[in-house]
Each structure stands twice: as structure tokens, then as C-alpha cells.
Design a protein around this motif. Structure first.
Motif, PDB file in Angstrom:
ATOM      1  N   GLN A  35     -16.894  22.516 -49.444  1.00 35.26           N
ATOM      2  CA  GLN A  35     -16.876  21.898 -48.122  1.00 35.26           C
ATOM      3  C   GLN A  35     -15.464  21.480 -47.714  1.00 35.26           C
ATOM      4  O   GLN A  35     -14.609  21.236 -48.555  1.00 35.26           O
ATOM      5  N   TYR A  36     -15.298  21.364 -46.402  1.00 33.90           N
ATOM      6  CA  TYR A  36     -13.977  21.159 -45.822  1.00 33.90           C
ATOM      7  C   TYR A  36     -14.074  20.183 -44.657  1.00 33.90           C
ATOM      8  O   TYR A  36     -15.037  20.217 -43.879  1.00 33.90           O
ATOM      9  N   ALA A  37     -13.091  19.280 -44.561  1.00 35.88           N
ATOM     10  CA  ALA A  37     -13.008  18.374 -43.409  1.00 35.88           C
ATOM     11  C   ALA A  37     -11.546  18.061 -43.130  1.00 35.88           C
ATOM     12  O   ALA A  37     -10.728  17.958 -44.046  1.00 35.88           O
ATOM     13  N   MET A  38     -11.218  17.916 -41.867  1.00 37.58           N
ATOM     14  CA  MET A  38      -9.857  17.567 -41.453  1.00 37.58           C
ATOM     15  C   MET A  38      -9.750  16.046 -41.365  1.00 37.58           C
ATOM     16  O   MET A  38     -10.487  15.412 -40.599  1.00 37.58           O
ATOM     17  N   VAL A  39      -8.857  15.451 -42.154  1.00 37.94           N
ATOM     18  CA  VAL A  39      -8.692  13.996 -42.135  1.00 37.94           C
ATOM     19  C   VAL A  39      -7.286  13.560 -41.724  1.00 37.94           C
ATOM     20  O   VAL A  39      -7.068  12.393 -41.397  1.00 37.94           O
ATOM     21  N   ARG A  40      -6.315  14.470 -41.799  1.00 35.37           N
ATOM     22  CA  ARG A  40      -4.931  14.181 -41.401  1.00 35.37           C
ATOM     23  C   ARG A  40      -4.403  12.904 -42.072  1.00 35.37           C
ATOM     24  O   ARG A  40      -3.841  12.013 -41.418  1.00 35.37           O
ATOM     25  N   LEU A  41      -4.570  12.822 -43.374  1.00 39.43           N
ATOM     26  CA  LEU A  41      -4.097  11.669 -44.125  1.00 39.43           C
ATOM     27  C   LEU A  41      -2.593  11.501 -43.999  1.00 39.43           C
ATOM     28  O   LEU A  41      -2.072  10.379 -44.004  1.00 39.43           O
ATOM     29  N   GLY A  42      -1.862  12.608 -43.892  1.00 36.14           N
ATOM     30  CA  GLY A  42      -0.407  12.557 -43.932  1.00 36.14           C
ATOM     31  C   GLY A  42       0.289  12.357 -42.606  1.00 36.14           C
ATOM     32  O   GLY A  42       1.526  12.475 -42.543  1.00 36.14           O
ATOM     33  N   ASN A  43      -0.457  12.056 -41.548  1.00 38.93           N
ATOM     34  CA  ASN A  43       0.190  11.839 -40.249  1.00 38.93           C
ATOM     35  C   ASN A  43       1.268  10.759 -40.350  1.00 38.93           C
ATOM     36  O   ASN A  43       0.983   9.599 -40.666  1.00 38.93           O
ATOM     37  N   GLY A  44       2.516  11.144 -40.096  1.00 39.34           N
ATOM     38  CA  GLY A  44       3.609  10.186 -40.080  1.00 39.34           C
ATOM     39  C   GLY A  44       4.187   9.822 -41.429  1.00 39.34           C
ATOM     40  O   GLY A  44       5.191   9.101 -41.497  1.00 39.34           O
ATOM     41  N   VAL A  45       3.613  10.313 -42.524  1.00 41.84           N
ATOM     42  CA  VAL A  45       4.086   9.938 -43.859  1.00 41.84           C
ATOM     43  C   VAL A  45       5.517  10.435 -44.102  1.00 41.84           C
ATOM     44  O   VAL A  45       6.304   9.771 -44.770  1.00 41.84           O
ATOM     45  N   ASP A  46       5.859  11.596 -43.543  1.00 36.97           N
ATOM     46  CA  ASP A  46       7.203  12.141 -43.752  1.00 36.97           C
ATOM     47  C   ASP A  46       8.282  11.179 -43.255  1.00 36.97           C
ATOM     48  O   ASP A  46       9.325  11.026 -43.898  1.00 36.97           O
ATOM     49  N   SER A  47       8.041  10.509 -42.145  1.00 38.80           N
ATOM     50  CA  SER A  47       9.064   9.623 -41.567  1.00 38.80           C
ATOM     51  C   SER A  47       8.918   8.176 -42.019  1.00 38.80           C
ATOM     52  O   SER A  47       9.916   7.462 -42.159  1.00 38.80           O
ATOM     53  N   THR A  48       7.694   7.714 -42.290  1.00 42.78           N
ATOM     54  CA  THR A  48       7.481   6.300 -42.607  1.00 42.78           C
ATOM     55  C   THR A  48       7.264   6.029 -44.092  1.00 42.78           C
ATOM     56  O   THR A  48       7.389   4.893 -44.536  1.00 42.78           O
ATOM     57  N   ARG A  49       6.904   7.086 -44.834  1.00 42.34           N
ATOM     58  CA  ARG A  49       6.533   6.952 -46.247  1.00 42.34           C
ATOM     59  C   ARG A  49       5.316   6.049 -46.443  1.00 42.34           C
ATOM     60  O   ARG A  49       5.096   5.498 -47.530  1.00 42.34           O
ATOM     61  N   ARG A  50       4.519   5.916 -45.399  1.00 46.07           N
ATOM     62  CA  ARG A  50       3.307   5.095 -45.484  1.00 46.07           C
ATOM     63  C   ARG A  50       2.126   5.855 -44.890  1.00 46.07           C
ATOM     64  O   ARG A  50       2.278   6.591 -43.909  1.00 46.07           O
ATOM     65  N   ILE A  51       0.954   5.678 -45.474  1.00 44.76           N
ATOM     66  CA  ILE A  51      -0.290   6.173 -44.888  1.00 44.76           C
ATOM     67  C   ILE A  51      -0.772   5.117 -43.915  1.00 44.76           C
ATOM     68  O   ILE A  51      -0.966   3.948 -44.296  1.00 44.76           O
ATOM     69  N   ASN A  52      -0.949   5.499 -42.641  1.00 38.08           N
ATOM     70  CA  ASN A  52      -1.354   4.496 -41.664  1.00 38.08           C
ATOM     71  C   ASN A  52      -2.835   4.150 -41.825  1.00 38.08           C
ATOM     72  O   ASN A  52      -3.605   4.878 -42.455  1.00 38.08           O
ATOM     73  N   SER A  53      -3.220   3.014 -41.277  1.00 38.11           N
ATOM     74  CA  SER A  53      -4.573   2.483 -41.508  1.00 38.11           C
ATOM     75  C   SER A  53      -5.664   3.391 -40.952  1.00 38.11           C
ATOM     76  O   SER A  53      -6.735   3.533 -41.554  1.00 38.11           O
ATOM     77  N   GLN A  54      -5.394   4.045 -39.807  1.00 35.31           N
ATOM     78  CA  GLN A  54      -6.398   4.943 -39.237  1.00 35.31           C
ATOM     79  C   GLN A  54      -6.633   6.158 -40.130  1.00 35.31           C
ATOM     80  O   GLN A  54      -7.772   6.575 -40.353  1.00 35.31           O
ATOM     81  N   ALA A  55      -5.546   6.721 -40.651  1.00 39.10           N
ATOM     82  CA  ALA A  55      -5.672   7.863 -41.552  1.00 39.10           C
ATOM     83  C   ALA A  55      -6.383   7.461 -42.840  1.00 39.10           C
ATOM     84  O   ALA A  55      -7.203   8.215 -43.392  1.00 39.10           O
TER      85      ALA A  55
END
Length: 306
Positions: A35-55
Motif C-alpha cells: 500500500q501507498y499514501a502521500m504524506v509529504r513528511l519532508g516538506n520544508g525539511v531541506d531548509s529548516t531541518r525540522r519536520i513541521n507539525s502538519q506533516a
């Protein structure tokens, strides 16, 4: 571990994937669900080095769903692994704690070279193998490349360039001239500089959403996880054609193409560009698309090591 039902969760930069399988008395693995789902955990991680709360919330909700699915299949051992975004995030421990509190799943961090190793062996699942091969996995935050034979890896590498990371750094449809494209290509090649050059008769297997999307575009499939794409050979010239055709489109235009859709419309051009760069630089005529990948390698390792 004959008869037991085991599961692997691959929590990537873009997607969360669940595979459940069994091993029979002949030592063969039967896949019960993939199974597969899109969660976009890495949105913004490249620039902030943080996983945001929504992700983080999206990922935890999806893993909670996967935990319920695993229970329905009678899974006796469910293992979850985080890859590039989790490796990079300075707040990964917060995610690990939240995952456990919401789903009772122990999320582990998969090191980069281990990801390359398990991807190599997982990519070949169900395929007739050549004597020598190269495997490339273009993820959201990183790209894993490994080469070797049917039985052993000779060289493996993980580089911090992926479809989401590159698309956050550059907006391809806004590029105004070829010099900018050459600059980005040079950047990718510098990161790939330590990769052993493939030998003349090496075959290339490509896994991940980028490779399967290109295969779907080439065959007219509407969905990237259509089984007919597994093992499909795609010419390098078609990959280049895809970049030339889609790089000037907006994400809104790309989202209307069934094989791409809204889930991949913001990242697919960057993924295609990485693959085109690798194919061109190493003079590959094309690649074999694979629906396998790191989760298959991890599952096989879990079954045979238990």
C-alpha cells in the motif's frame, strides 16, 4: 519464520508505504498487500531541518491506519523505518515519540547506506536479473545508487538530492534559459562524483515514484502502481522527452495528467531531471522500471533473519 505474517513500513520524504508478506515452506515470499499514501513528511525539511507539525500529524495518522491494516492481516512483527527526511530532521525524536503514542509503532531511522543496500536487493523482486546491475532510487530527499551482481553489492552511495528537495530549491517552470538548467545538472553531477562508473554491460533498474510515473506516461497507464509497469523497459530518449515536455508546465497543468496527478505535480519534473542526468552522464540507453524498493529488501531481511 515460516507461516508468520510480517510487515514493513517505509516512511519516506514524500510517501508512506506498507508491505505485508509471508514466507512459505519453500522459502518463498508471498506479498499479501502493498500500500501507498502521500504524506509529504519532508516538506520544508531541506531548509529548516525540522519536520513541521502538519506533516508530522499526516504521517502519524497514516501510520495509525497502517497499524490497523497490519492487525487485520494478523501481522506478528511490524517494523517501521524513516529515511531521508527523518535522518535530516533535528526534531526526529519528537516524531518517533508521536508515532509511538498514536499507533504503538516503533519508528526507526534507516541509515543512508543501509537504505541503498536494501533498495538494491528489494528492487530486483520478481525480475529476471542480468549478471551485473545498477539500481537507482530517486526519493524525495535523497537518491540511492548501488551496483553489483545478482548476489552482492560492489558499491553503494546515498546523496542528498531528491525530487522534493530539488523542487524546493528550483522552480523548473520558471527557468528562463539553458544556462540555469546546466547549473542544476552540474550540481547533481558533483554530488554523484564518487559513484563508480557503470560497466559497459550493466543494466539499470530504477525504483520510486519518478521511475514509475515515467513508465506510466510511456505506456498510457493512469496509475503508477499498475503491475504491468514492473519490469517495463523505458528508453533514455523518452526520459529526456518527458523533461523537455513537462518542465515548462505549471504544477496545476501537470496535476491534470492522470499518471502524475496532484500528488506528484510539484515534484515530478525535478525527479525526471535527476534521472535524465544520471542516464545521460553514464550513457545508459534506458532503465527497467521496478515496483520493488527498500521495503521489499527490508521485508526479505526481516523474514530470513528472524
Amino acid at each position: 519464520m515460516t507461516g508468520n505474517t510480517l510487515g514493513i513500513i517505509d516512511l519516506g520524504t514524500n510517501t508512506a508505504l506498507l508491505i505485508i508478506g509471508q514466507i512459505n515452506s519453500f522459502g518463498e515470499i508471498t506479498i499479501l498487500t502493498d500500500q501507498y499514501a502521500m504524506v509529504r513528511l519532508g516538506n520544508g525539511v531541506d531548509s529548516t531541518r525540522r519536520i513541521n507539525s502538519q506533516a508530522m500529524d499526516r504521517a502519524c495518522e497514516q501510520l495509525k491506519t497502517y497499524a490497523k491494516t497490519a492487525e487485520l492481516f494478523g501481522v506478528t512483527n511490524l517494523t517501521a523505518w524513516g529515511t531521508s527526511a527523518v535522518r535530516d530532521a533535528i526534531n526526529k525524536e519528537e516524531l518517533i515519540k508521536q508515532v509511538y503514542s498514536t499507533s504503538r509503532i516503533n519508528l526507526r531511522v534507516l541509515e543512508a547506506l543501509d537504505e541503498a543496500k536494501f533498495t538494491y536487493f528489494g528492487a530486483t523482486y520478481g525480475l529476471k536479473l542480468p549478471n551485473r546491475l545498477v539500481v537507482i532510487d530517486i526519493g524525495g530527499g535523497s537518491t540511492e545508487i548501488a551496483c553489483g551482481t545478482k548476489r552482492e553489492i560492489i558499491h553503494k552511495q546515498s546523496i542528498n538530492i531528491g525530487a522534493l528537495r530539488l523542487s524546493e530549491q528550483y522552480k523548473f517552470n520558471d527557468l528562463t534559459d539553458d544556462s540555469q538548467v546546466k547549473e542544476i545538472r552540474s550540481k547533481i553531477l558533483r554530488l554523484m562524483n564518487n559513484i563508480n562508473p557503470p560497466q559497459k554491460n550493466d543494466s539499470l533498474i530504477a525504483v520510486s515514484g519518478t521511475a514509475l510515473t515515467i513508465a506510466a506516461l510511456a505506456t498510457g497507464c493512469r496509475h503508477i502502481f499498475d503491475p504491468i509497469l514492473h519490469g517495463r523497459y523505458i528508453k533514455a530518449s523518452f526520459v529526456k522527452h518527458c523533461f523537455e515536455k513537462y518542465s515548462h508546465m505549471t504544477p496545476e497543468q501537470l496535476s491534470n495528467i492522470p499518471a502524475i496527478g496532484p500528488d506528484r505535480s510539484h515534484i515530478i519534473v525535478a525527479g525526471i531531471f535527476i534521472l535524465d542526468t544520471f542516464l545521460t552522464h553514464n550513457a545508459f540507453d534506458g532503465f527497467i522500471a521496478s515496483m520493488g524498493g527498500v521495503r521489499y529488501g527490508l521485508l526479505e531481511d526481516l523474514i530470513h533473519s528472524a
